[in-house]
Write a protein that holds these residues in place. Sequence first.
Motif, mmCIF file in Angstrom:
data_model
loop_
_atom_site.group_PDB
_atom_site.id
_atom_site.type_symbol
_atom_site.label_atom_id
_atom_site.label_comp_id
_atom_site.label_asym_id
_atom_site.label_seq_id
_atom_site.Cartn_x
_atom_site.Cartn_y
_atom_site.Cartn_z
ATOM 1 N N LEU A 1 0.826 -1.069 0.011
ATOM 2 C CA LEU A 1 0.041 -0.012 0.020
ATOM 3 C C LEU A 1 0.924 1.073 0.071
ATOM 4 O O LEU A 1 0.672 2.281 -0.812
ATOM 5 C CB LEU A 1 -0.806 0.021 1.295
ATOM 6 N N SER B 1 2.492 1.728 -3.598
ATOM 7 C CA SER B 1 1.259 2.313 -4.272
ATOM 8 C C SER B 1 0.922 3.807 -4.318
ATOM 9 O O SER B 1 0.730 4.113 -5.290
ATOM 10 C CB SER B 1 -0.188 1.299 -4.095
ATOM 11 N N GLU B 2 1.011 4.049 -2.947
ATOM 12 C CA GLU B 2 0.730 5.371 -2.985
ATOM 13 C C GLU B 2 1.994 6.182 -3.503
ATOM 14 O O GLU B 2 1.428 7.343 -3.968
ATOM 15 C CB GLU B 2 0.518 5.763 -1.478
ATOM 16 N N SER C 1 1.495 6.497 -6.954
ATOM 17 C CA SER C 1 0.519 7.478 -7.467
ATOM 18 C C SER C 1 0.965 8.860 -7.517
ATOM 19 O O SER C 1 0.443 9.895 -7.989
ATOM 20 C CB SER C 1 -0.727 7.101 -6.617
ATOM 21 N N ASN C 2 2.083 9.197 -6.492
ATOM 22 C CA ASN C 2 2.445 10.651 -6.455
ATOM 23 C C ASN C 2 3.549 11.016 -7.318
ATOM 24 O O ASN C 2 4.123 12.065 -7.418
ATOM 25 C CB ASN C 2 2.864 10.855 -5.010
ATOM 26 N N LYS D 1 -1.064 5.591 -13.374
ATOM 27 C CA LYS D 1 -1.761 6.094 -12.181
ATOM 28 C C LYS D 1 -2.927 5.420 -11.695
ATOM 29 O O LYS D 1 -3.404 5.059 -10.431
ATOM 30 C CB LYS D 1 -2.028 7.680 -12.077
ATOM 31 N N ASN E 1 -3.720 3.180 -8.466
ATOM 32 C CA ASN E 1 -4.862 3.609 -7.459
ATOM 33 C C ASN E 1 -5.814 2.420 -7.250
ATOM 34 O O ASN E 1 -6.357 2.005 -6.300
ATOM 35 C CB ASN E 1 -5.759 4.471 -8.264
ATOM 36 N N SER F 1 -3.964 -0.105 -4.907
ATOM 37 C CA SER F 1 -4.012 0.494 -3.688
ATOM 38 C C SER F 1 -5.491 0.183 -3.059
ATOM 39 O O SER F 1 -5.687 -0.510 -1.937
ATOM 40 C CB SER F 1 -3.781 1.845 -3.678
ATOM 41 N N LYS G 1 -6.340 -2.325 0.200
ATOM 42 C CA LYS G 1 -7.266 -1.820 1.308
ATOM 43 C C LYS G 1 -8.117 -2.882 1.643
ATOM 44 O O LYS G 1 -8.518 -3.063 2.759
ATOM 45 C CB LYS G 1 -7.640 -0.469 1.109
#
Length: 235
Positions: A158, A161-162, A165-166, A174, A178, A181, A185
């Motif tokens: 996770l 993954s974040e 994305s940034n 992207k 997402n 991620s 979750k």
Amino acid sequence: MIPAKIEDVFIQITTNISGVILNIDAGKFAISEFRLNQSIFDVCPFLEGTLEALEENTSFLLEGMVVNADNQEFNVDLELFNTSKVVTVLIHNRTNVYKYVDQLNQNRNDIFFVKRELAEKNIELDRLRKIADKANEEKSRFLAMMSHEIRNPLNVILGYSEMISNESINDNVKEYANLLSLSGKNLKVIVNDILDLSRIEAGKLDLVNSELNVHEVAKNAIDNYRFRIKTIKLL
């Protein structure tokens, strides 16, 4: 006058010290077996040697004796009283009494064995309960350990993954990040649900009343399966 029912359960006889029947004083129990001028030992052989040994003017009780009369066995109690010249012999028919006593003793023995069997079964049940409790403890510990071990690499996934994305990446990557991620979750929720099993067994589960965005859930499911189908087509 003695009632007939009472006469049928006893007989009173007078004998001399040698056991010769001198008189039949009262009662009708087994009366056909006792005859004047005959020995009482014919019907009550257990009295041999007893009459001569009786103390004068003293009552003596014999319980639980057996006599045969009319081709039957009867349980009797005898009360003997010796005067200077004769012996009074009072014979009570206690067959029914002893039968009930035997039945009560049998019931008591049955109850004793039932109680012992129940005690043994309770011991076995207690042993099995301890085994089951131990198994539940081991299961709860296993679930807690496994959920912890799964959560650690899942948190790493996770996190990366974040971070992806940034980064400055194209829209497709992207979106993939997402979705990755989101799936992570969802997996984390499943791991937490596994822990809830242990909390339910321990009675420590607290229900949370929170709002659910059905539109978001449906959208995430559609996106997830859309990209899964796309991946299958590429294969």
